[in-house]
Scaffold this active site. Structure first.
Site, PDB file in Angstrom:
ATOM      1  N   LYS A  13       0.825  -1.216   0.000  1.00 61.18           N
ATOM      2  CA  LYS A  13       0.000   0.000   0.000  1.00 61.18           C
ATOM      3  C   LYS A  13       0.857   1.263   0.000  1.00 61.18           C
ATOM      4  O   LYS A  13       0.624   2.178  -0.771  1.00 61.18           O
ATOM      5  CB  LYS A  13      -0.921   0.051   1.229  1.00 61.18           C
ATOM      6  CG  LYS A  13      -2.016  -0.992   1.260  1.00 61.18           C
ATOM      7  CD  LYS A  13      -3.039  -0.697   2.349  1.00 61.18           C
ATOM      8  CE  LYS A  13      -2.453  -0.677   3.754  1.00 61.18           C
ATOM      9  NZ  LYS A  13      -1.923  -1.969   4.216  1.00 61.18           N
ATOM     10  N   ARG A  88      -9.800   1.399   8.749  1.00 65.13           N
ATOM     11  CA  ARG A  88      -9.364   0.034   9.011  1.00 65.13           C
ATOM     12  C   ARG A  88     -10.432  -0.775   9.728  1.00 65.13           C
ATOM     13  O   ARG A  88     -10.189  -1.917  10.092  1.00 65.13           O
ATOM     14  CB  ARG A  88      -8.106   0.064   9.880  1.00 65.13           C
ATOM     15  CG  ARG A  88      -6.828  -0.283   9.114  1.00 65.13           C
ATOM     16  CD  ARG A  88      -5.733  -0.233  10.104  1.00 65.13           C
ATOM     17  NE  ARG A  88      -4.518  -0.912   9.818  1.00 65.13           N
ATOM     18  CZ  ARG A  88      -3.458  -0.347   9.259  1.00 65.13           C
ATOM     19  NH1 ARG A  88      -3.521   0.860   8.780  1.00 65.13           N
ATOM     20  NH2 ARG A  88      -2.336  -1.010   9.159  1.00 65.13           N
ATOM     21  N   ARG A 127      11.154  -7.367   5.606  1.00 59.94           N
ATOM     22  CA  ARG A 127      11.167  -5.932   5.300  1.00 59.94           C
ATOM     23  C   ARG A 127      11.995  -5.134   6.318  1.00 59.94           C
ATOM     24  O   ARG A 127      11.905  -5.354   7.511  1.00 59.94           O
ATOM     25  CB  ARG A 127       9.726  -5.391   5.300  1.00 59.94           C
ATOM     26  CG  ARG A 127       9.636  -3.895   5.059  1.00 59.94           C
ATOM     27  CD  ARG A 127       8.225  -3.450   4.754  1.00 59.94           C
ATOM     28  NE  ARG A 127       7.357  -3.415   5.921  1.00 59.94           N
ATOM     29  CZ  ARG A 127       6.087  -3.009   5.879  1.00 59.94           C
ATOM     30  NH1 ARG A 127       5.535  -2.635   4.735  1.00 59.94           N
ATOM     31  NH2 ARG A 127       5.351  -3.008   6.981  1.00 59.94           N
ATOM     32  N   ARG A 154      10.836  -2.781  11.769  1.00 58.46           N
ATOM     33  CA  ARG A 154       9.726  -2.268  12.569  1.00 58.46           C
ATOM     34  C   ARG A 154       9.330  -3.305  13.603  1.00 58.46           C
ATOM     35  O   ARG A 154       9.298  -4.491  13.304  1.00 58.46           O
ATOM     36  CB  ARG A 154       8.521  -1.971  11.651  1.00 58.46           C
ATOM     37  CG  ARG A 154       8.559  -0.605  11.024  1.00 58.46           C
ATOM     38  CD  ARG A 154       7.528  -0.435   9.931  1.00 58.46           C
ATOM     39  NE  ARG A 154       6.167  -0.818  10.318  1.00 58.46           N
ATOM     40  CZ  ARG A 154       5.081  -0.620   9.541  1.00 58.46           C
ATOM     41  NH1 ARG A 154       5.210  -0.051   8.354  1.00 58.46           N
ATOM     42  NH2 ARG A 154       3.882  -0.992   9.941  1.00 58.46           N
ATOM     43  N   ARG A 165      -1.285  -9.000  13.251  1.00 59.78           N
ATOM     44  CA  ARG A 165      -1.741  -7.966  12.313  1.00 59.78           C
ATOM     45  C   ARG A 165      -2.660  -8.568  11.244  1.00 59.78           C
ATOM     46  O   ARG A 165      -3.635  -7.952  10.840  1.00 59.78           O
ATOM     47  CB  ARG A 165      -0.537  -7.274  11.657  1.00 59.78           C
ATOM     48  CG  ARG A 165       0.221  -6.402  12.635  1.00 59.78           C
ATOM     49  CD  ARG A 165       1.543  -5.956  12.068  1.00 59.78           C
ATOM     50  NE  ARG A 165       1.416  -4.967  11.017  1.00 59.78           N
ATOM     51  CZ  ARG A 165       2.382  -4.702  10.139  1.00 59.78           C
ATOM     52  NH1 ARG A 165       3.522  -5.353  10.175  1.00 59.78           N
ATOM     53  NH2 ARG A 165       2.209  -3.768   9.233  1.00 59.78           N
TER      54      ARG A 165
HETATM   55  P1  AMP Z   1       0.612   0.717   8.852  1.00 57.84           P
HETATM   56  O1  AMP Z   1       1.866   1.448   8.637  1.00 57.84           O
HETATM   57  O2  AMP Z   1      -0.537   1.235   8.020  1.00 57.84           O
HETATM   58  O3  AMP Z   1       0.755  -0.792   8.766  1.00 57.84           O
HETATM   59  O4  AMP Z   1       0.168   1.015  10.375  1.00 57.84           O
HETATM   60  C1  AMP Z   1       0.992   0.649  11.454  1.00 57.84           C
HETATM   61  C2  AMP Z   1       0.173   0.589  12.735  1.00 57.84           C
HETATM   62  O5  AMP Z   1      -0.400   1.884  13.010  1.00 57.84           O
HETATM   63  C3  AMP Z   1      -1.028  -0.341  12.704  1.00 57.84           C
HETATM   64  O6  AMP Z   1      -0.678  -1.694  12.944  1.00 57.84           O
HETATM   65  C4  AMP Z   1      -1.882   0.248  13.815  1.00 57.84           C
HETATM   66  O7  AMP Z   1      -1.367  -0.070  15.092  1.00 57.84           O
HETATM   67  C5  AMP Z   1      -1.679   1.739  13.613  1.00 57.84           C
HETATM   68  N1  AMP Z   1      -2.689   2.266  12.649  1.00 57.84           N
HETATM   69  C6  AMP Z   1      -2.473   2.746  11.393  1.00 57.84           C
HETATM   70  N2  AMP Z   1      -3.633   3.119  10.818  1.00 57.84           N
HETATM   71  C7  AMP Z   1      -4.605   2.859  11.730  1.00 57.84           C
HETATM   72  C8  AMP Z   1      -6.017   3.009  11.737  1.00 57.84           C
HETATM   73  N3  AMP Z   1      -6.682   3.481  10.672  1.00 57.84           N
HETATM   74  N4  AMP Z   1      -6.695   2.650  12.853  1.00 57.84           N
HETATM   75  C9  AMP Z   1      -6.051   2.185  13.941  1.00 57.84           C
HETATM   76  N5  AMP Z   1      -4.738   1.986  13.987  1.00 57.84           N
HETATM   77  C10 AMP Z   1      -4.004   2.324  12.914  1.00 57.84           C
END
Ligand code: AMP
Length: 211
Positions: A13, A88, A127, A154, A165
């Site tokens: 993404k 989400r 990654r 990460r 996740r």
């Molecule tokens: P990402 O980089 O999009 O994988 O996001 C990393 C982490 O940020 C996720 O695993 C959540 O803990 C938090 N996060 C990101 N976007 C959201 C969202 N829309 N709602 C809740 N938590 C989020």
């Protein structure tokens, strides 16, 4: 173009969002990036988000929705926006619909990046991410290919968190696919392949949507 990008963690993404945001000249709004920037700067928002992020769980809706609502008041949205990682869950999707309805600027499309679970696990566990600019990298790379910054893994890309996740994605995020299909906004593309190939699939599919 007002666009939401949805797909499991590791579907690409963030990478596709950068290309698509440049293609349509719209800001790339990644809730994950905003949380990570707050974490790095050790803000109260970052501190609040950290435990959830490290555990692979969603940050509570009250925090996330307020953050997105604020971001959608900025004055850089004349051409639209690309939301990456938000919504989400169905509550977030409903909040987004309400925010946009208030401004009479509904979504044009929701692009789903579809990819099998086996590929996701392989991609995420290998990654690395740049501490300085956030770009992804392979485990073999010594430094970030984009800015030369230091690479790290990460917390939530560690094997023990990836499963969580994916579970969160299936239970909480997948229902929004149905939500957007019902709204007639969903476009699904195959996200397995070369980066440029997938961008091409995305822009071809989105060309059928109002620009
Ligand atoms: P990402 O980089 O999009 O994988 O996001 C990393 C982490 O940020 C996720 O695993 C959540 O803990 C938090 N996060 C990101 N976007 C959201 C969202 N829309 N709602 C809740 N938590 C989020």
């Amino acid at each position: 173009m007002r666009l939401v990008l949805v797909g499991p963690p590791g579907a690409g993404k963030g990478t596709q969002a950068q290309f698509l945001a440049a293609h349509y000249s719209i800001p790339h709004i990644s809730t994950g990036d905003i949380f990570r920037a707050n974490l790095k700067a050790n803000t109260p928002l970052g501190q609040e988000a950290k435990t959830f992020m490290d555990a692979g769980q969603l940050v509570p809706d009250s925090v996330t929705n307020a953050m997105v609502k604020d971001r959608l008041t900025w004055d850089d949205l004349a051409n639209g926006f690309l939301l990456d990682g938000f919504p989400r869950n169905v509550v977030q999707a409903e909040v987004l619909r309400a925010i946009l309805a208030e401004k009479s600027t509904p979504l044009d499309a929701v692009l789903e990046l579809s990819i099998p679970n086996e590929l996701i696990i392989a991609r995420l566990s290998s990654r690395r991410t740049c501490r300085a600019c956030g770009q992804p990298a392979t485990p073999e790379a010594a430094n970030c290919g984009a800015c030369g910054g230091e690479l790290y893994q990460r917390e939530d890309d560690k094997a023990e968190v990836i499963g969580k996740r994916l579970e969160v994605y299936e239970e909480q995020t997948e229902p929004i696919i149905h939500f957007y299909r019902t709204e007639g906004l969903l476009i699904t593309i195959d996200a397995d392949g070369e980066i440029s190939e997938i961008t091409e699939r995305a822009t071809t599919a989105l060309a059928r949507v109002k620009a």
